[in-house]
Design a protein around this motif. Structure first.
Motif, mmCIF file in Angstrom:
data_model
loop_
_atom_site.group_PDB
_atom_site.id
_atom_site.type_symbol
_atom_site.label_atom_id
_atom_site.label_comp_id
_atom_site.label_asym_id
_atom_site.label_seq_id
_atom_site.Cartn_x
_atom_site.Cartn_y
_atom_site.Cartn_z
ATOM 1 N N LEU A 214 0.823 -1.211 0.000
ATOM 2 C CA LEU A 214 0.000 0.000 0.000
ATOM 3 C C LEU A 214 0.860 1.265 0.000
ATOM 4 O O LEU A 214 1.728 1.443 0.852
ATOM 5 C CB LEU A 214 -0.925 0.008 1.223
ATOM 6 N N GLY A 215 0.588 2.117 -0.965
ATOM 7 C CA GLY A 215 1.288 3.395 -1.028
ATOM 8 C C GLY A 215 2.730 3.314 -1.489
ATOM 9 O O GLY A 215 3.448 4.314 -1.477
ATOM 10 N N LYS A 216 3.170 2.124 -1.898
ATOM 11 C CA LYS A 216 4.562 1.935 -2.328
ATOM 12 C C LYS A 216 4.619 1.639 -3.827
ATOM 13 O O LYS A 216 3.662 1.129 -4.414
ATOM 14 C CB LYS A 216 5.208 0.779 -1.553
ATOM 15 N N SER A 217 5.746 1.929 -4.431
ATOM 16 C CA SER A 217 5.940 1.634 -5.843
ATOM 17 C C SER A 217 6.054 0.123 -6.049
ATOM 18 O O SER A 217 6.660 -0.577 -5.242
ATOM 19 C CB SER A 217 7.218 2.312 -6.348
ATOM 20 N N SER A 218 5.479 -0.364 -7.145
ATOM 21 C CA SER A 218 5.558 -1.801 -7.430
ATOM 22 C C SER A 218 6.992 -2.243 -7.721
ATOM 23 O O SER A 218 7.307 -3.431 -7.661
ATOM 24 C CB SER A 218 4.667 -2.154 -8.616
ATOM 25 N N SER A 219 7.866 -1.287 -8.016
ATOM 26 C CA SER A 219 9.271 -1.613 -8.308
ATOM 27 C C SER A 219 10.161 -1.518 -7.072
ATOM 28 O O SER A 219 11.384 -1.695 -7.177
ATOM 29 C CB SER A 219 9.807 -0.671 -9.396
ATOM 30 N N ASP A 220 9.581 -1.260 -5.919
ATOM 31 C CA ASP A 220 10.351 -1.140 -4.675
ATOM 32 C C ASP A 220 10.876 -2.518 -4.267
ATOM 33 O O ASP A 220 10.110 -3.399 -3.875
ATOM 34 C CB ASP A 220 9.449 -0.570 -3.576
ATOM 35 N N LYS A 221 12.179 -2.684 -4.334
ATOM 36 C CA LYS A 221 12.799 -3.982 -4.047
ATOM 37 C C LYS A 221 12.630 -4.377 -2.589
ATOM 38 O O LYS A 221 12.421 -5.557 -2.265
ATOM 39 C CB LYS A 221 14.280 -3.939 -4.415
ATOM 40 N N GLU A 222 12.701 -3.403 -1.688
ATOM 41 C CA GLU A 222 12.554 -3.701 -0.264
ATOM 42 C C GLU A 222 11.161 -4.248 0.041
ATOM 43 O O GLU A 222 11.012 -5.175 0.849
ATOM 44 C CB GLU A 222 12.822 -2.445 0.566
ATOM 45 N N VAL A 223 10.148 -3.689 -0.609
ATOM 46 C CA VAL A 223 8.777 -4.192 -0.436
ATOM 47 C C VAL A 223 8.688 -5.627 -0.932
ATOM 48 O O VAL A 223 8.078 -6.488 -0.289
ATOM 49 C CB VAL A 223 7.772 -3.301 -1.195
#
Length: 295
Positions: free
Chosen positions: A71-80
């Protein structure tokens, strides 16, 4: 989830881990859950179906946690992505799934339904991983996404086992996941081995509300219109367009759809569209279940 159903699932899960799946009679589940035999069979046709409900419940928890992390994060965020992969391992540990699966390994797991269910869950997880690899690493990974997903899962599981064998359990699973992702970040120089079409039936339906599954099924059938018409099979064409018309209706005739879908599935056999049968059946089954639950 219904309170009684949840009681049964929680009692069964505890007993399966403690005594083993095969060694747990239904009567023990009834006593632990404080329900009657009739109540049990109102929700489950067998002990195997009860086990499948436990695994589905855990799967839904994983999906929920992964959604919350995104939620609220980029789909490309590796940490997520790393946290989403780790969510599966943390939840499995919370539910003591290793002990549960160990009990299955020593039991009679010849039930074809259970085998197919476990395979379905595993392949859905591989498909999810492949999609997220494309999100995080970009279009360059599209062709090799399934190769990379299998490599990543294999690396995580084998590395985790080795760390346990050498008593290095203090190393967080997140570090193992970063290590595994590092193995697939380098450019793929070989042609892809696992093709995307192999995994078409295992894509999860996003935002699985009733309207979403209906639209997904309608869009899937619509996309096949020209291919169905080219086959010049009158029965197949009739079944195909009948189902589409029902899906466009606000009040589709579920009874007729059930009959026509069976005929449609048979008509797809031995055609170039045969590989689409399973995916269509998955979408249709979810649509029908949701319609019945909401009726």
């Amino acid at each position: 989830m219904n309170k009684k159903k949840k009681q049964i699932i929680e009692a069964a899960q505890t007993l399966f881990i403690k005594k083993g799946f095969s060694a747990t009679p239904i009567q023990d589940i009834l006593e632990a859950a404080n329900v009657s035999k009739g109540t049990f069979y109102n929700y489950f046709s067998s002990k195997t179906e009860c086990l499948m409900a436990i695994l589905s419940f855990i799967k839904e928890e994983v999906i929920h946690d992964r959604h919350q992390l995104a939620l609220g994060k980029s789909s490309s965020d590796k940490e997520v992505f790393v946290k989403q992969i780790a969510a599966r391992f943390h939840i499995d540990k919370k539910h003591n799934l290793m002990a549960l699966f160990a009990s299955l390994a020593s039991s009679d797991t010849a039930h074809q339904e259970l085998k197919e269910f476990l395979n379905q869950q595993y392949l859905e997880e591989v498909t999810w991983m492949a999609e997220r690899i494309c999100d995080v690493f970009g279009a360059k990974k599209q062709k090799h996404a399934y190769d990379d997903a299998v490599t990543c899962f294999g690396t995580i599981h084998l590395t985790s086992k080795i760390l346990m064998d050498i008593n290095k359990t203090e190393i967080p699973i997140e570090e193992t996941i970063y290590f595994a992702l590092g193995q697939i970040e380098r450019a793929n120089l070989h042609p892809p081995f696992l093709q995307a079409d192999y995994f078409l039936p295992y894509h999860q339906i996003k935002d699985a509300g009733e309207q979403d599954s209906k639209i997904e099924l309608q869009q899937t059938l619509t996309a096949l219109n020209s291919k169905v018409d080219k086959l010049k099979n009158d029965k197949l064409t009739y079944y195909h367009h009948f189902l589409l018309e029902q899906l466009k209706s606000e009040n589709p005739n579920l009874f007729l759809m059930e009959s026509v879908m069976n005929s449609y599935q048979n008509a797809l056999l031995h055609t170039e569209l045969e590989d689409k049968r399973k995916y269509i059946q998955i979408l249709y089954t979810q649509f029908m279940e949701e319609k019945r639950e909401n009726s």
